[in-house]
Design an enzyme around this catalytic site. Structure first.
Site, PDB file in Angstrom:
ATOM      1  N   LYS A   6       0.856  -1.189   0.000  1.00 37.41           N
ATOM      2  CA  LYS A   6       0.000   0.000   0.000  1.00 37.41           C
ATOM      3  C   LYS A   6       0.894   1.241   0.000  1.00 37.41           C
ATOM      4  O   LYS A   6       1.736   1.417   0.892  1.00 37.41           O
ATOM      5  CB  LYS A   6      -0.886  -0.047   1.244  1.00 37.41           C
ATOM      6  CG  LYS A   6      -2.129   0.799   1.152  1.00 37.41           C
ATOM      7  CD  LYS A   6      -2.987   0.546   2.384  1.00 37.41           C
ATOM      8  CE  LYS A   6      -4.280   1.292   2.359  1.00 37.41           C
ATOM      9  NZ  LYS A   6      -4.982   1.215   3.639  1.00 37.41           N
TER      10      LYS A   6
HETATM   11  C1  E4P Z   1      -8.194   2.450   3.432  1.00 39.53           C
HETATM   12  O1  E4P Z   1      -7.515   1.540   3.049  1.00 39.53           O
HETATM   13  C2  E4P Z   1      -8.098   3.050   4.768  1.00 39.53           C
HETATM   14  O2  E4P Z   1      -7.535   2.127   5.654  1.00 39.53           O
HETATM   15  C3  E4P Z   1      -9.430   3.398   5.353  1.00 39.53           C
HETATM   16  O3  E4P Z   1     -10.506   2.965   4.567  1.00 39.53           O
HETATM   17  C4  E4P Z   1      -9.542   4.730   5.980  1.00 39.53           C
HETATM   18  O4  E4P Z   1     -10.823   4.859   6.541  1.00 39.53           O
HETATM   19  P1  E4P Z   1     -11.187   5.967   7.636  1.00 39.53           P
HETATM   20  O5  E4P Z   1     -11.447   7.236   6.913  1.00 39.53           O
HETATM   21  O6  E4P Z   1     -12.439   5.421   8.265  1.00 39.53           O
HETATM   22  O7  E4P Z   1     -10.030   6.060   8.565  1.00 39.53           O
END
Ligand code: E4P
Length: 217
Positions: free
Chosen positions: A87
């Protein structure tokens, strides 16, 4: 649509996996910290534990923000387990890193995407997944679902194979709307997944069926 769970909590991952409908897991440094997972050795052990629970892709985020650092970290993460997806944040150094990994056949998830221009760059670099954060856009009075629709249009215009991974999903309606639009994947909390099963008429109907069955026996 693929269902990913967005957590580093092993119990919740196990619960979602036990339903038989889980396609993968996304994590990020904040989610790891929330579970108290700190220190490189513990973080690596945790990724391995997640891979042992699920069968699909598991996103593991790099911390470096320069090309060389992302390559070094990403290669180490990818070597941990065949299910690991590296990622990488949507910054120009990240685009370079995504292209590098794409050329090597290593899966990537381009994260922190908030515009269709960013999503276009991620696709051109060969990202496996692009992660537009719909909940965080909604938080600042911007239509997150509109972004999913815009990216869907752009990718379909050119047959880009990058999968749209709707991220920062907060509730069941986000999931349903993403499915209408044609997001390839959604990642959200356990509540957004199990919440899809809930309907009061189902509960009332089941209670009646069971009561009637009891009467006849
Ligand atoms: C995506 O991969 C992130 O981990 C995530 O969806 C972020 O979500 P949040 O805005 O609820 O922290």
């Amino acid at each position: 649509m693929k269902f990913f769970i967005d957590t580093a909590n092993l119990d919740q991952i196990k619960e979602a996996q036990s339903l038989g409908i889980l396609d993968g897991v996304t994590t990020n440094p904040s989610l790891m910290a929330k579970e108290g997972i700190t220190g490189q050795d513990n973080i690596i052990a945790h990724y391995k534990a997640i891979c042992d629970i699920v069968e699909g892709d598991v996103s593991a985020e790099v911390i470096a923000t320069d090309f060389e650092g992302m390559i070094a970290e990403g290669e180490a993460l990818a070597a941990l387990h065949p299910q690991i997806v590296v990622k990488i944040p949507m910054i120009l150094e990240g685009i370079k890193a995504i292209k590098y990994f794409s050329d090597k056949g290593i899966k990537t998830n381009c994260t922190l995407v908030f515009s269709s221009g960013q999503a276009l760059l991620a696709a051109k670099a060969g990202a496996t997944y692009v992660s537009p954060f719909i909940g965080r856009l909604d938080d600042v009075s911007t239509d997150g679902l509109q972004l999913i629709e815009d990216i869907r249009n752009i990718y379909d215009n050119y047959d880009y194979t990058t999968e749209i991974l709707a991220a920062s999903v907060r509730h069941t309606m986000h999931v349903i709307d993403c499915a209408h639009i044609g997001a390839d994947v959604m990642t959200g909390p356990l509540s957004a997944i199990v919440g899809l099963a809930k309907h009061p008429l189902t509960d009332i109907g089941l209670a009646k069926f069971l009561a009637d069955h009891k009467k006849g026996n």
